[in-house]
Design an enzyme around this catalytic site. Sequence first.
Site: not given
Ligand SMILES: NC(=O)c1ccc[n+]([C@@H]2O[C@H](COP(=O)([O-])OP(=O)(O)OC[C@H]3O[C@@H](n4cnc5c(N)ncnc54)[C@H](OP(=O)(O)O)[C@@H]3O)[C@@H](O)[C@H]2O)c1
Length: 358
Positions: A124, A151, A153, A204, A207, A222, A336
Site C-alpha cells: 500500500k 486482499a 476481494l 500470525g 504485524e 486503505k 491471507g
Molecule cells: N499478508 C496478507 O494477508 C496481506 C494482505 C494484503 C496486502 N498485503 C501486503 O502485501 C505485502 C507483502 O506482505 P507479506 O505478508 O508477504 O510481507 P512479508 O512476509 O513481510 O514479506 C515482505 C518481503 O519483502 C522483502 N523485502 C523487504 N525489503 C526489500 C527490499 N528492499 N528489496 C526487495 N525485497 C525486500 C522481504 O525480504 P526478506 O524475505 O529477505 O525479509 C520479504 O520477502 C505487504 O505490503 C502487505 O501489506 C499482505
Amino acid sequence: MRRIPVLQIGLGGVGQALVEQVLHFNERLGGRYGFRFAYIGLADSQGTLVADDRIPPATLLQALATKRAGGSLSDVPEGGPLNDWRNLLTPSPCLLIDVTAQGGAEDALVAAVEQGHRVVLANKKPLCADLSTFRALTSEGRTRYEATVGAGLPIISTLRSLLETGDVIRRIEGCFSGTLGFLMTQLESGVAFSEAVRDARQRGWTEPDPRDDLSGTDVARKALILARTSGFSFELADVSVESLSSAALADLSVDQFMDQISSLDDRYREQWAAVMDQGQTLRYIAEVTPERLNVGLASVAPDTAIGSLRGPDNLVVWHTQRYAERPLSVRGPGAGTEVTASGVLNDMLLFAREWSPR
Ligand SMILES: NC(=O)c1ccc[n+]([C@@H]2O[C@H](COP(=O)([O-])OP(=O)(O)OC[C@H]3O[C@@H](n4cnc5c(N)ncnc54)[C@H](OP(=O)(O)O)[C@@H]3O)[C@@H](O)[C@H]2O)c1
C-alpha cells in the site's frame, strides 16, 4: 506463445504464494490464454535471482524451499547478493510486482511506469505517498493494485467499474482490517484486550509490532487508496485516525509493549460494557466521503451488516447515486497470503491480456 517478463520484489508470505500460483498458471492455463509469465528477476531483502530469458521453474521451486527454510535468495546456488531492484529493470518493458511492505520506492516505481513498465502492487505504501505520486503511478492505468484493499476481494475493481460507468460515489464505509475485526469479535465475547492481541499475534495475523495494526494506520492507508481511486484529493495526514493503543506505550520495545499491554484491558472492558448495555457493539470502521476520511471505533447495532461481521472478515459498502436505497457491498476474508497473491495474479492477467511488451 507470448512471453510476459516479470520482475518480482519481495518473497515473503504473499510473494511465495504468488510464485507458486504463477507456476501453476503457466503449467495448467498458459496455453489456453496464449501467454506465459517468465520471471526475469526476483529480489528479497538480502539477495536476487536473475535470468535473461526466464528463471527455470526448478530454480524458482528451489528459491521457495530456501525461503521456507529461513534462507535468502543469496543462499540459492544461482542467486546473487543484494542488488537494488532498480538495477534489475530491463530496457524492454516488464511487469514489476511489489510484494514488499517497504516505503520509499515510489519515485523508482514512477520512473519505471514512465519507462513503459507496468506495476502491480500488494504494497500500500507507494500509493500513500503524496497525491502527485499516486497520480503519476496510476495515470493511464499503468499500475494495478487490487490486493492493497481487501486482499483478494474485488474491491478496487468494483469501485473502478462504478466510476467508469458514471456512478457517483457518495460514501464508502466498512471494516478493512482482518486483524482489528478479529479483535472486535474477541472483545465482544468478553476476552481481555491483551489476550485478544496476543492470540492474534500467535496466529500470525498482526504485524511483527502489533502497534502497527492497533494504530489504525494500515486502515487509514486503505481508506486513502479508496478515496484517491474515487477521485477525492486527500493526503494521509488528512485521515482522522483513532488509535487502539496509547501514547504511554508508544516508545516501548515490542517485548515491553506486549508485557504492558494489559494496562489497556480496563479501558476496553468498560467501553465494551457501556456499549453492550445499550444493545450495541463496537467495530473499527473506516468512512470515506468526498469531504472527509475517518477511521476509528464506532458503536453499531449487532444486526447490521457491519455489526454482524465476525472474525477477520472485511466488508466494504458503497453508497452511490445508483446504489442509494440499498447500498452495494463486498464481504469476505480480507487477509491471507493465498487470497492476496490471487489478487496480484489477477492484476497480472489483466495486464497480460491487454498489454504487449514491445
Ligand atoms: N499478508 C496478507 O494477508 C496481506 C494482505 C494484503 C496486502 N498485503 C501486503 O502485501 C505485502 C507483502 O506482505 P507479506 O505478508 O508477504 O510481507 P512479508 O512476509 O513481510 O514479506 C515482505 C518481503 O519483502 C522483502 N523485502 C523487504 N525489503 C526489500 C527490499 N528492499 N528489496 C526487495 N525485497 C525486500 C522481504 O525480504 P526478506 O524475505 O529477505 O525479509 C520479504 O520477502 C505487504 O505490503 C502487505 O501489506 C499482505
